[in-house]
Motif scaffolding. Structure first.
Motif, PDB file in Angstrom:
ATOM      1  N   ARG A 134      14.006 -13.567  24.246  1.00  0.00           N
ATOM      2  CA  ARG A 134      14.310 -13.513  22.805  1.00  0.00           C
ATOM      3  C   ARG A 134      15.506 -14.411  22.486  1.00  0.00           C
ATOM      4  O   ARG A 134      15.483 -15.155  21.497  1.00  0.00           O
ATOM      5  N   HIS A 181      10.897 -16.800  14.640  1.00  0.00           N
ATOM      6  CA  HIS A 181       9.738 -16.089  14.084  1.00  0.00           C
ATOM      7  C   HIS A 181       8.596 -15.954  15.097  1.00  0.00           C
ATOM      8  O   HIS A 181       7.517 -15.460  14.735  1.00  0.00           O
ATOM      9  N   PRO A 186       6.797 -14.071  17.868  1.00  0.00           N
ATOM     10  CA  PRO A 186       6.846 -12.710  18.426  1.00  0.00           C
ATOM     11  C   PRO A 186       6.738 -12.705  19.950  1.00  0.00           C
ATOM     12  O   PRO A 186       6.192 -13.634  20.568  1.00  0.00           O
ATOM     13  N   GLY A 216      14.124  -6.432  21.866  1.00  0.00           N
ATOM     14  CA  GLY A 216      13.536  -7.285  20.849  1.00  0.00           C
ATOM     15  C   GLY A 216      12.056  -7.552  20.956  1.00  0.00           C
ATOM     16  O   GLY A 216      11.545  -8.480  20.315  1.00  0.00           O
ATOM     17  N   ASP A 246       8.096  -7.267  20.183  1.00  0.00           N
ATOM     18  CA  ASP A 246       7.341  -7.051  18.944  1.00  0.00           C
ATOM     19  C   ASP A 246       6.030  -6.311  19.177  1.00  0.00           C
ATOM     20  O   ASP A 246       5.496  -5.691  18.258  1.00  0.00           O
ATOM     21  N   TYR A 247       5.506  -6.406  20.387  1.00  0.00           N
ATOM     22  CA  TYR A 247       4.314  -5.671  20.828  1.00  0.00           C
ATOM     23  C   TYR A 247       4.630  -5.118  22.217  1.00  0.00           C
ATOM     24  O   TYR A 247       5.420  -5.694  22.964  1.00  0.00           O
ATOM     25  N   LEU A 258       5.996   0.317  17.627  1.00  0.00           N
ATOM     26  CA  LEU A 258       5.469  -1.045  17.711  1.00  0.00           C
ATOM     27  C   LEU A 258       3.970  -1.021  18.015  1.00  0.00           C
ATOM     28  O   LEU A 258       3.450  -0.047  18.572  1.00  0.00           O
TER      29      LEU A 258
END
Length: 334
Positions: A177, A187, A189, A242, A244-245, A267
């Motif tokens: 990240r 931006h 992910p 951090g 996202d999935y 998530l």
């Protein structure tokens, strides 16, 4: 009016229309992520012996596979690379001209609306087959993070929509990240392999990706299949760092873990229906022992029922075909 002495649950199963109208979980083509193996070389379409219907593709023939994917309405793929040459630090993993980077550019130039996920690991690219830097037989955690971050940034620069680090080094999400953000990819992910077990179900994948360790095993960084609470710690760390999935891998022997992670984290959860799970069903179906469509759809529904939002599966093209023909509720008539 006298109440019946028992409940009539079968009333809601009395017709296909009623069963469909109250079905609690559904598999959609939008839920599917299809894995593709891209291999350096020319005119390559090699079927993986242990994975019927799955191929290694050279870039000059990759269009054949992409057309089949897009025609079925599958909107997401994940790319795995098979390089010609390997070294002790997996340098082709983070080369601008690495096979995954070339594959990403190839796909995005032709199908810009197709979501391209890049598997971010070193094992396919190292001559020792481990997912990090090895020194005197030890997999070095922090030195590995530097190379994994370089790999992620190079994949994002090539046009990857999502970075999917699969290495299970401590702190890998935080490192990647930070690297992506500093390179201007704030931006992009991260689809973290948050809960990845040291499973016996990975054998066919290692045939396809040529990624088996030359010595030892991956039990010092992948999780013990006997452990449940450890999964909560792994997932929570990745969320904090951090991600996202969150991927849970494998899927079928770990449906309880998918449910556990779903109940604890908000998530999106990705169930990875891995190669061994795929190959067993294909082999049984080829021998006429099972109804392939019925059993595959039952598997897909089980992952959704457990709490998965997305399913990464080698069956994605088959499932898309089944859905186009009319959604199977995931059960047989046995």
């Amino acid at each position: 009016m006298t109440k019946a002495t028992f409940d009539r649950h079968r009333r809601l199963r009395s017709s296909a229309q009623i069963r469909s109208s109250i079905r609690e979980n559904h598999v959609r083509v939008e839920d599917l992520i299809y894995p593709i193996f891209v291999k350096e070389g020319e005119n390559i379409k090699n079927e993986v012996a242990s994975m019927p219907g799955v191929y290694q593709w050279s870039l000059d023939r990759l269009e054949e596979e992409l057309q089949e994917v897009v025609r079925r309405g599958i909107s997401s793929i994940i790319l795995f690379g098979v390089p010609k040459e390997k070294d002790d630090v997996g340098s082709s993993a983070y080369s601008d001209e690495g096979i995954v980077q070339q594959g990403i550019r190839f796909v995005k130039e032709r199908y810009p609306n197709l979501t391209v996920i890049a598997d971010t690991c070193l094992c396919q690219f190292t001559d020792h087959g481990h997912c990090g830097v090895v020194h005197d037989g030890e997999i070095l955690n922090d030195q590995s993070l530097e190379l994994l971050t370089k790999t992620a940034v190079s994949q994002a620069q090539a046009g990857a929509d999502i970075i999917a680090p699969s290495n299970m080094m401590d702190g890998f999400v935080a490192a990647i990240r930070k690297g992506l953000d500093e390179a201007g990819f704030v931006h992009t992910p991260i689809m973290s392999y948050a809960v990845k077990y040291a499973s016996a179900f990975y054998g066919p994948f290692r045939d396809a990706a040529h990624s088996s360790p030359k010595s030892g095993d991956r039990k010092t960084y992948q999780m013990d299949p006997a452990n449940r609470r450890e999964a909560f710690r792994e997932a929570a760390s990745d969320v904090e760092e951090g991600a996202d999935y969150l991927i849970v891998k494998p899927a079928l022997s770990y449906l309880d873990i998918i449910r556990d992670v779903r109940e604890r984290e908000d998530l999106p959860i990705v169930a990875y229906n891995v190669s061994g799970e795929y190959s067993m069903i294909k082999a049984a179906a080829q021998n006429g022992w099972v109804n392939e469509e019925a059993i595959v759809m039952e598997k897909m529904v089980s992952m959704k029922r457990a709490g998965a939002d997305l399913i990464l599966t080698y069956f994605a093209k088959d499932v898309a075909d089944y859905l186009q023909q009319g959604e199977n509720g995931g059960t047989s008539d046995e």
